[in-house]
Design an enzyme around this catalytic site. Structure first.
Site, mmCIF file in Angstrom:
data_model
loop_
_atom_site.group_PDB
_atom_site.id
_atom_site.type_symbol
_atom_site.label_atom_id
_atom_site.label_comp_id
_atom_site.label_asym_id
_atom_site.label_seq_id
_atom_site.Cartn_x
_atom_site.Cartn_y
_atom_site.Cartn_z
ATOM 1 C CD GLU A 164 -3.530 29.550 10.415
ATOM 2 O OE1 GLU A 164 -2.758 30.475 10.844
ATOM 3 O OE2 GLU A 164 -4.560 29.242 10.313
ATOM 4 N N GLY A 193 -11.635 32.144 10.194
ATOM 5 C CA GLY A 193 -12.663 33.374 10.736
ATOM 6 C C GLY A 193 -11.788 34.486 10.688
ATOM 7 C CB ALA A 194 -9.139 35.631 13.016
ATOM 8 C CD GLN A 197 -3.649 31.118 7.159
ATOM 9 O OE1 GLN A 197 -3.836 32.191 7.702
ATOM 10 N NE2 GLN A 197 -4.696 30.165 6.948
HETATM 11 O O1 LIG Z 1 -8.146 29.925 11.055
HETATM 12 P P1 LIG Z 1 -8.683 30.611 11.946
HETATM 13 O O2 LIG Z 1 -8.886 32.195 11.399
HETATM 14 O O3 LIG Z 1 -8.333 30.807 13.250
HETATM 15 O O4 LIG Z 1 -10.444 30.490 12.170
HETATM 16 P P2 LIG Z 1 -10.881 28.660 12.475
HETATM 17 O O5 LIG Z 1 -9.916 27.913 12.066
HETATM 18 O O6 LIG Z 1 -11.734 28.895 13.550
HETATM 19 O O7 LIG Z 1 -11.840 28.864 11.025
HETATM 20 P P3 LIG Z 1 -12.489 27.948 10.269
HETATM 21 O O8 LIG Z 1 -11.776 27.460 8.949
HETATM 22 O O9 LIG Z 1 -13.175 26.727 11.285
HETATM 23 O O10 LIG Z 1 -13.989 28.467 10.014
HETATM 24 C C1 LIG Z 1 -13.845 29.699 8.964
HETATM 25 C C2 LIG Z 1 -15.075 30.322 9.214
HETATM 26 O O11 LIG Z 1 -16.344 29.766 8.569
HETATM 27 C C3 LIG Z 1 -17.233 29.556 9.429
HETATM 28 N N1 LIG Z 1 -18.095 28.256 9.212
HETATM 29 C C4 LIG Z 1 -17.877 27.038 9.744
HETATM 30 N N2 LIG Z 1 -18.583 26.217 9.227
HETATM 31 C C5 LIG Z 1 -19.425 26.948 8.318
HETATM 32 C C6 LIG Z 1 -20.451 26.458 7.454
HETATM 33 O O12 LIG Z 1 -21.026 25.340 7.383
HETATM 34 N N3 LIG Z 1 -21.083 27.616 6.915
HETATM 35 C C7 LIG Z 1 -20.599 28.770 6.783
HETATM 36 N N4 LIG Z 1 -19.629 29.112 7.582
HETATM 37 C C8 LIG Z 1 -18.931 28.377 8.378
HETATM 38 C C9 LIG Z 1 -16.759 29.738 10.761
HETATM 39 O O13 LIG Z 1 -17.588 30.307 11.537
HETATM 40 C C10 LIG Z 1 -15.389 30.618 10.806
HETATM 41 O O14 LIG Z 1 -16.070 32.021 10.721
HETATM 42 CA CA LIG Z 2 -8.204 27.613 10.799
#
Ligand SMILES: O=P(O)(O)OP(=O)(O)OP(=O)(O)OC[C@H]1O[C@@H](n2cnc3c(O)ncnc32)[C@H](O)[C@@H]1O
Ligand SMILES: [Ca+2]
Length: 486
Positions: A164, A193-194, A197
């Site tokens: 990743e 979200g989780a 990197q």
């Molecule tokens: O990489 P992993 O950890 O698997 O997670 P993800 O791929 O689902 O994570 P994202 O980068 O898509 O989003 C990161 C976080 O930002 C949040 N997020 C997405 N759009 C957003 C916005 O416009 N404002 C604030 N937070 C947002 C989203 O809910 C996640 O908690």
């Molecule tokens: Ca991601």
């Protein structure tokens, strides 16, 4: 042949050769004359949601940097695939809308040769830790769904944290056209979200093999440092941080969790399992399962509470970021994307000094919740309530965790896209799996485009001058001939 025609013959021969050279060069330079596009699909099955990316590139130029571009993106409705652990079929079904859209966007004759990849990240890593059987069922379900489309299915798997990080680095450097050049590269910071990197080319030796990745791309060697922190994406970090506060406060005051990272006036009832439903936090058994989450809006206290999720007291290397993880000093410019961008962009904090960023954030966090809602009536209240926590977490992660300072804060560029393509691991993943980044530099065009244009211009000019000379010579010799006759 009369001797006086000799120069004419030589001129004509020179012109003919010139025209032939021009035609040959323009054919070699501009092949193919019309462009055929190819396509690839990557599904980013993140912890919070799934996105489908469609990439496009000119068929004949697969090996050039910057040639692959994002043509379209579709956000799958609902949560990430790991949320379907109790209903695995739902995971596959959730992809239908976006995959049908992909069928529309990609010309039908290209469907059978268009590769489809699905990569799942930290949400599925956590589910695998919690319940391996369930994570397998979810992957089987998305695989079955993807195989039902006319594309060339290439697999659905959980990618590693190293992949990743490394593919995110390849994406930003491919899009910035830094590869193939002797200039520096851009480090990559991804906040999901989780997990989160960090990947860059360090100046120091990499002391742990887990954090080292080597690539040979376009004839250059890259020795990368990368680390992925599971549970340190912004949603899991919020749980970690709230969990720590709950542990210390709920035993004494089981009714309220007074949280400096939420706005004054914010008050939401929650249950303890809300916070502890993840392998990232160890379970806390409390008599009372319900509590009131109450905002205090105090930025410096918030930062103090967030610092507790970073363990900086252990390190068996010459230096560490946190939790005993080796990290060389950050070096060079960085692109910070996904939640780093969403959060900092929303708060307008993408271009200030570190000191100003902190001042502005402190003022934002202490703004009453009612006023925040009034100012942003259209923003989802879950996101809205968490921006103070998220931005404070970002500052603490970057400063206390990765050791950025007020001096190199300006080297972090908060970015969403480079050109038309999103920064993220998906493009790098596809480039790697389709072998579109060769280890050695591919053949260069005959000459750079600028040189080609200049060459053609002067060559054309030369031919014109030659033609003019032929014409003048002819006129002169015909006149002399006429005079001779007279
Ligand atoms: O990489 P992993 O950890 O698997 O997670 P993800 O791929 O689902 O994570 P994202 O980068 O898509 O989003 C990161 C976080 O930002 C949040 N997020 C997405 N759009 C957003 C916005 O416009 N404002 C604030 N937070 C947002 C989203 O809910 C996640 O908690
Ligand atoms: Ca991601």
């Amino acid at each position: 042949m009369e001797r006086r025609y000799m120069p004419v013959v030589i001129f004509l021969a020179a012109i003919t050769v010139g025209i032939i050279i021009m035609v040959v060069i323009s054919v070699v330079q501009n092949k193919p004359l019309y462009q055929k596009y190819k396509y690839g699909i990557v599904l980013d099955a993140g912890s919070s949601h799934t996105s489908v990316f469609i990439y496009e590139w000119p068929a004949e130029k697969e090996n050039n940097t910057g040639m692959v571009q994002q043509k379209h993106t579709c956000n799958v409705k609902g949560k990430g695939i790991s949320s379907y652990s109790a209903n695995p079929q739902g995971a596959g079904a959730s992809l239908q809308e976006c995959m049908n859209e992909a069928k529309q966007k990609i010309p039908a004759h290209r469907h059978p040769e268009t590769p489809v990849y699905l990569g799942a990240t930290a949400g599925m890593r956590l589910l695998r830790m919690e319940n391996e059987e369930a994570s397998k069922k979810v992957l089987d379900s998305v695989a079955l769904s993807l195989k039902s489309y006319p594309f060339s299915y290439q697999g659905a798997r959980i990618i590693s944290g190293q992949e990743e990080g490394a593919f995110g680095w390849i994406t930003v450097n491919y899009l910035s056209e830094n590869l193939r050049k002797p200039t520096g590269t851009l480090g990559a910071l991804d906040l999901g979200g989780a997990s989160t990197q960090i990947t860059f080319v360090p100046q120091q030796k990499i002391e742990s093999s887990d954090n080292s990745i080597d690539f040979r791309l376009y004839g250059n060697n890259y020795h990368l440092y990368t680390h992925s922190f599971l549970c340190y994406g912004k949603d899991q970090a919020l749980k970690l941080s709230m969990g720590k506060k709950l542990e210390s406060t709920l035993k004494t005051d089981p009714i309220e969790l007074r949280d400096p990272c939420f706005h004054p006036g914010y008050k939401v009832p929650r249950t303890v399992p809300d916070v502890f439903n993840t392998p990232c936090t160890k379970e806390l058994k409390l008599a009372n399962e319900n509590f009131l989450h109450v905002g205090l809006g105090n930025w410096s206290q918030c930062q103090q509470s967030i610092r507790k999720v970073f363990n900086t007291s252990i390190c068996s290397y010459s230096k560490c970021s946190f939790n005993g993880v080796f990290q060389p000093s950050v070096y060079g410019d960085f692109g910070a994307f996904s939640a780093f961008f969403f959060v900092m962009d929303f708060l307008n904090l993408t271009s200030d000094s570190l000191a100003t960023t902190k001042e502005k954030l402190a003022a934002y966090c202490s703004t009453p919740w009612e006023k925040i809602v009034g100012n942003h009536p259209k923003i989802d209240q879950k996101y809205l309530s968490e921006y103070c926590f998220s931005a404070t977490y970002i500052l603490t992660l970057l400063e206390d965790g990765y050791k950025f300072t007020s001096n190199n804060w300006k080297d972090i560029r908060f970015i969403k896209k480079i050109g038309d393509s999103d920064a993220g691991w998906t493009l790098g993943y596809m480039l790697n799996l389709t072998n579109m980044i060769p280890a050695e530099a591919p053949d260069m065009p005959l000459m750079p485009y600028g040189g080609y244009v200049t060459f053609m211009f002067f060559f054309a000019l030369l031919i014109l001058v030659l033609l003019l000379l032929v014409y003048l010579y002819f006129r002169r010799s015909t006149r002399t001939a006429q005079k001779d006759i007279i």
